[in-house]
Structure formats: C-alpha cells, structure tokens
Scaffold this motif. Structure first.
Motif, short mmCIF file in Angstrom:
data_model
loop_
_atom_site.label_atom_id
_atom_site.label_comp_id
_atom_site.label_asym_id
_atom_site.label_seq_id
_atom_site.Cartn_x
_atom_site.Cartn_y
_atom_site.Cartn_z
N SER A 132 -10.63 63.80 14.35
CA SER A 132 -9.24 63.89 13.89
C SER A 132 -8.91 62.92 12.78
CB SER A 132 -8.29 63.64 15.06
OG SER A 132 -8.35 62.26 15.44
N LEU A 182 -8.28 59.75 13.39
CA LEU A 182 -7.54 58.65 13.97
C LEU A 182 -8.35 57.35 13.99
CD1 LEU A 182 -5.91 60.41 17.04
CD2 LEU A 182 -4.69 59.26 15.20
N ASP A 242 1.79 54.24 12.17
CA ASP A 242 1.96 55.69 12.30
C ASP A 242 1.01 56.34 13.31
OD1 ASP A 242 3.53 57.89 11.82
OD2 ASP A 242 2.18 58.64 10.28
N LEU A 243 0.61 55.59 14.32
CA LEU A 243 -0.21 56.16 15.39
C LEU A 243 0.52 57.33 16.04
CD1 LEU A 243 -2.72 56.17 17.18
CD2 LEU A 243 -1.66 54.35 18.56
N GLU A 300 0.28 60.36 13.83
CA GLU A 300 -1.07 60.94 13.82
C GLU A 300 -1.36 61.69 15.12
OE1 GLU A 300 -4.17 58.22 12.29
OE2 GLU A 300 -2.47 56.96 11.69
N ARG A 335 0.56 64.96 15.03
CA ARG A 335 -0.11 65.96 14.19
C ARG A 335 -1.32 66.56 14.91
NH1 ARG A 335 1.74 62.47 10.43
NH2 ARG A 335 -0.11 61.15 10.34
N LEU A 336 -2.04 65.72 15.63
CA LEU A 336 -3.20 66.20 16.37
C LEU A 336 -2.78 67.22 17.43
CD1 LEU A 336 -6.26 65.96 16.95
CD2 LEU A 336 -5.69 64.08 18.51
N ARG A 354 -6.74 51.34 18.46
CA ARG A 354 -5.56 51.32 17.60
C ARG A 354 -4.38 50.57 18.22
NH1 ARG A 354 -5.01 55.69 13.96
NH2 ARG A 354 -3.14 54.56 13.33
N ARG A 357 6.96 63.15 18.81
CA ARG A 357 6.78 61.98 17.94
C ARG A 357 7.71 60.85 18.37
NH1 ARG A 357 5.14 61.19 12.10
NH2 ARG A 357 5.79 59.05 11.73
#
Length: 190
Positions: A74, A76, A91-92, A95, A98-99, A145, A178
């Motif tokens: 991905s 990430l 922006d974890l 991301e 989006r995944l 992360r 989100r």
C-alpha cells in the motif's frame, strides 16, 4: 505405478479451499468439495490436511499473508519516516482511509472471505491463534508509524468499520472513517 511429482499440490488445495469457502461458505467446505475444486484425488486432500480444521488454519494463514502483503504494497511503510513520531504519523489516518476505500471499491468477495475465516475462530478454537497472528501482524506493521497502543486501536477500528460495512451491505464512508482514525492517532499523542 510411479507417484507423480506435484510440488504445488498443497498450495492448489489451499487455494481450492479458499474458492469453496468464497462460493459456498465454510459450511460447504469438505475434503470432497476441495478435491473436486483442486482437481486432485480425494486422498491428496487428506494426505496434506488430516482434518478440516487443519485445512482452515492453512487457508486463514494464507489470507493473513495476502493481507499483510497488501498492507506492505500500500505504500504505508515504503519509506523511512525519520525518528520523530509526528513525522511517522503524518496523515496516517488519511492513508489508512484510502487503503480501506480501495479495498471496498474492488470486489468485496476477498474481504468477505477473509472475515468469514477470521470470524470462524469464534467456533473453531484451532483458528484462534491464526486469527490472533493477523491482528499482531497488522499491529506490528502499524507500530512502525505510531505507538503499539495506537496501532492496536487503529486495527480494532478498521476491523469494526469493515465488519459493519460487510454485515449491513452498506457503503464505505471514507470521511467518517478518516475522522475516527484521526481521533485515534491524535489520542496516541496525548
């Protein structure tokens, strides 16, 4: 009569088991249905997997591997994000959203299959350690992360969102997801 060398047979049987579960659910799984799907003799399935639980463990492990590969692919975790936690968390939530959005934009069959196997662990104790491995792998990846507690909370939220969408037949709400993921990431900073 010489035995035919077939090094891929075990893998074909696992893939056939996944195909049977995808089309007929776990209730449709038997050595006979898997042998027919894999186009192998019935004895091959019992040679490689003595019980259906053994076959389910292998199938769930294969799904876990596919999921972890998808997470790694991905982007990430593609780049080193420096030593600071804030830089890694940048922006974890976006991301991950989006995944999830990409997963739900595609065919749901793969997600449904993974969750059917994952939830089968409720009734099949042999699957519980493998289901736990899935969670631990996802937490370990996300811990690159963020901190491990936040990573665990992110996995729990993503699981919950996926289950709700799958069970209700609803659509994936990226903006809501989100916001919820951002709250978890921000809470890890507190």
């Amino acid at each position: 009569m010489a035995r035919r060398y077939d090094p891929e047979r075990r893998t074909r049987i696992m893939d056939a088991a996944l195909a049977v579960i995808a089309s007929d659910g776990i209730a449709g799984l038997s050595h006979r249905t898997v042998a027919a799907e894999a186009d192998v003799p019935l004895g091959s399935t019992t040679y490689h997997f003595a019980s259906l639980d053994e076959l389910l463990v292998a199938a769930l492990r294969r799904c876990n591997e596919n999921f972890v590969q998808a997470l790694r692919a991905s982007g990430l975790f593609a780049e080193e994000r420096g030593g600071e936690r804030g830089a890694a968390e940048a922006d974890l939530a976006g991301e991950l959203t989006r995944l999830l959005d990409q997963w739900f934009a595609g065919e749901r069959g793969a997600i449904e299959l993974e969750y059917e196997l994952y939830l089968a662990a409720l009734r099949r104790p042999a699957l519980r350690p493998v289901a736990a491995e899935w969670t631990e792998e996802a937490v370990a990846l996300l811990s690159r992360r963020t901190d491990p507690e936040t990573a665990r909370a992110l996995v729990a939220l993503m699981d919950g969102v996926c289950l709700q969408v799958l069970l209700t037949g609803g659509t994936f709400d990226a903006s809501y997801t989100r916001v919820m993921l951002e709250r978890i990431v921000a809470g890890g900073d507190a």
